[in-house]
Scaffold this active site. Structure first.
Site, PDB file in Angstrom:
ATOM      1  N   TYR A 146      44.215  45.258  59.277  1.00 22.11           N
ATOM      2  CA  TYR A 146      44.083  46.690  59.562  1.00 22.11           C
ATOM      3  C   TYR A 146      44.793  47.028  60.865  1.00 22.11           C
ATOM      4  O   TYR A 146      44.389  46.577  61.941  1.00 22.11           O
ATOM      5  CB  TYR A 146      42.607  47.077  59.641  1.00 22.11           C
ATOM      6  CG  TYR A 146      42.120  47.731  58.373  1.00 22.11           C
ATOM      7  CD1 TYR A 146      41.763  49.070  58.340  1.00 22.11           C
ATOM      8  CD2 TYR A 146      42.057  47.004  57.191  1.00 22.11           C
ATOM      9  CE1 TYR A 146      41.339  49.667  57.167  1.00 22.11           C
ATOM     10  CE2 TYR A 146      41.641  47.590  56.025  1.00 22.11           C
ATOM     11  CZ  TYR A 146      41.277  48.918  56.012  1.00 22.11           C
ATOM     12  OH  TYR A 146      40.862  49.502  54.840  1.00 22.11           O
ATOM     13  N   LYS A 199      43.346  34.236  51.266  1.00 22.79           N
ATOM     14  CA  LYS A 199      44.574  34.110  50.481  1.00 22.79           C
ATOM     15  C   LYS A 199      45.423  33.019  51.127  1.00 22.79           C
ATOM     16  O   LYS A 199      46.614  33.193  51.421  1.00 22.79           O
ATOM     17  CB  LYS A 199      45.312  35.453  50.435  1.00 22.79           C
ATOM     18  CG  LYS A 199      46.471  35.500  49.425  1.00 22.79           C
ATOM     19  CD  LYS A 199      46.027  35.331  47.984  1.00 22.79           C
ATOM     20  CE  LYS A 199      47.231  35.469  47.052  1.00 22.79           C
ATOM     21  NZ  LYS A 199      46.889  35.102  45.659  1.00 22.79           N
ATOM     22  N   ASP A 232      42.465  37.785  45.059  1.00 23.07           N
ATOM     23  CA  ASP A 232      42.774  38.345  43.747  1.00 23.07           C
ATOM     24  C   ASP A 232      41.852  37.782  42.676  1.00 23.07           C
ATOM     25  O   ASP A 232      41.358  38.517  41.805  1.00 23.07           O
ATOM     26  CB  ASP A 232      44.244  38.107  43.388  1.00 23.07           C
ATOM     27  CG  ASP A 232      44.719  36.681  43.668  1.00 23.07           C
ATOM     28  OD1 ASP A 232      44.003  35.933  44.356  1.00 23.07           O
ATOM     29  OD2 ASP A 232      45.817  36.328  43.199  1.00 23.07           O
ATOM     30  N   ASP A 256      37.255  45.428  52.700  1.00 20.31           N
ATOM     31  CA  ASP A 256      37.231  46.856  52.385  1.00 20.31           C
ATOM     32  C   ASP A 256      37.471  47.085  50.897  1.00 20.31           C
ATOM     33  O   ASP A 256      36.732  47.804  50.217  1.00 20.31           O
ATOM     34  CB  ASP A 256      38.301  47.568  53.217  1.00 20.31           C
ATOM     35  CG  ASP A 256      38.160  49.080  53.199  1.00 20.31           C
ATOM     36  OD1 ASP A 256      37.146  49.594  52.676  1.00 20.31           O
ATOM     37  OD2 ASP A 256      39.063  49.765  53.720  1.00 20.31           O
ATOM     38  N   ASP A 260      34.477  48.266  47.957  1.00 19.57           N
ATOM     39  CA  ASP A 260      34.591  49.464  47.123  1.00 19.57           C
ATOM     40  C   ASP A 260      34.508  49.101  45.644  1.00 19.57           C
ATOM     41  O   ASP A 260      33.857  49.798  44.853  1.00 19.57           O
ATOM     42  CB  ASP A 260      35.913  50.189  47.406  1.00 19.57           C
ATOM     43  CG  ASP A 260      35.838  51.080  48.635  1.00 19.57           C
ATOM     44  OD1 ASP A 260      34.811  51.021  49.334  1.00 19.57           O
ATOM     45  OD2 ASP A 260      36.802  51.817  48.894  1.00 19.57           O
TER      46      ASP A 260
END
Length: 369
Positions: A146, A199, A232, A256, A260
């Protein structure tokens, strides 16, 4: 009572001091709803009274101070244990005041609210894709990918030419250690299972460091089972078998996105609570946005904000060693669940009641044994 800087304090007592920032859009409806529930539940359990300190943010602050997040608001939050925070609608601010980070990001950075704790729980009576889901995503909130939070000054995005945009991601051992400890301590109070999201097969240095440090911290919690997933693959697993996960720890951007997704899978972002915290302060803020198209129409779903307030009470209970605050938080959670189970919901969940009617139903159940 009005202080010299224009901030309003009400219901003064020798109890706890909490801030209240309505924010934009539906914040002006759902934050007062959550505040009412907190006052009612603390009265029921004979807990401490709250001195509410009001401060402005967003359009109201622009009107009064010429900026969306005035220093007077920051100073007010300096002096409270925690606060209820409404959503911001920074996309609708005048261009001249959209130069810095949005208010929520600026507050998280100012107070080093390094942990963003986001439960995703399915409720009986609320249609969901994953009806057995009950997990918590612990999102590192101070750095990662971010750009507004990973530099001491300025942002981590830049453009060396008009046709090239670049971004810097930051992962540090210190920040990863503290979020990992937060996740493992939380898991010890739940089903004792932590999943580390990364990742490292592609971002081998940054998210590889995140994975390695989380594994190092895990050694201090031998009673907690750990596993790890690529981000993923984790998204796919949440869709297929979301009920298998307990506590998920992730860097900022990954956390984040996954929170969601988990919120929608468990029912709706309208029920997605969230707590941003450090070791000394906490901010209860629903995971959803300001929903300006329905603002002022008494149609907003206050559930996420009410449940975020319950999370704040649990956090305050640990900080003040006050079991009555934890009891109050549990009572709110049970009242919300019982309201849904009775078939009472706002329009976004297929129900018929208004914001105020839903709040009254929750309060009525708070008063039941």
């Amino acid at each position: 009572m009005v202080s010299n800087d224009g901030l309003v304090a009400t219901e003064a007592s020798t109890g706890i001091r909490l801030g209240v920032v309505d924010g934009d859009g539906i914040g002006r409806e759902i934050v007062p709803a959550a505040r009412r529930v907190v006052d009612e539940v603390l009265a029921v359990v004979h807990g401490p009274r709250v001195e509410w300190v009001s401060a402005t943010m967003g359009h109201a602050a622009i009107d009064q101070h010429g900026e969306p997040l005035p220093e007077s608001t920051m100073q007010a939050l300096d002096d409270v244990d925690g606060w209820l925070m409404g959503p911001h609608d920074s996309a609708s601010y005048p261009p001249e005041v959209r130069t810095g980070p949005p208010p929520g990001g600026a507050i998280r950075k100012r107070f080093d609210l390094f942990a963003n704790v986001r439960p995703a729980r399915a409720f009986t009576g609320v249609q969901s894709i994953a009806p057995d889901m009950d997990l918590v995503i612990v999102r590192e909130n101070s750095e990662g990918l971010y750009a507004d939070r990973n530099m001491f000054a300025g942002a981590g995005e830049f453009m060396p030419t008009p046709d090239v945009a670049m971004s810097v991601g930051v992962v540090t051992r210190a920040a990863t250690e503290r979020i990992a400890h937060h996740a493992f301590r939380l898991a010890q109070t739940r089903r004792k299972h932590v999943t580390i999201v990364h990742k490292a097969n592609v971002l081998s240095m940054t998210t590889g460091l995140f994975l390695d440090v989380c594994r190092d911290v895990a050694a201090s919690y031998p009673d907690v089972t750990i596993d790890d997933e690529h981000v993923d693959a984790m998204a796919a697993h949440l869709v297929r078998r979301g009920a298998d996960f307990d506590v998920v720890v992730a860097e900022n951007l990954f956390g984040d996105i996954l929170s969601d997704l988990a919120g929608e899978l468990s029912g709706s972002l309208g029920t997605a609570a969230s707590l941003n915290c450090s070791e000394s302060q906490a901010m209860a803020q629903a995971a959803h946005g300001a929903a300006p198209t329905i603002a002022g129409r008494n149609r907003a779903n206050p559930t996420a904000m009410i449940l975020s307030a319950a999370m704040l009470l649990h956090w305050l209970s640990e900080r003040h060693t006050d079991p009555l605050l934890a009891q109050a938080g549990k009572r709110i959670e049970h009242a919300v669940a019982a309201t849904f189970e009775a078939g009472i919901a706002t329009a976004d969940l297929g129900g018929l009641v208004s914001t105020s009617e839903f709040t009254e139903n929750v309060i009525a159940r708070v008063h039941r044994r």
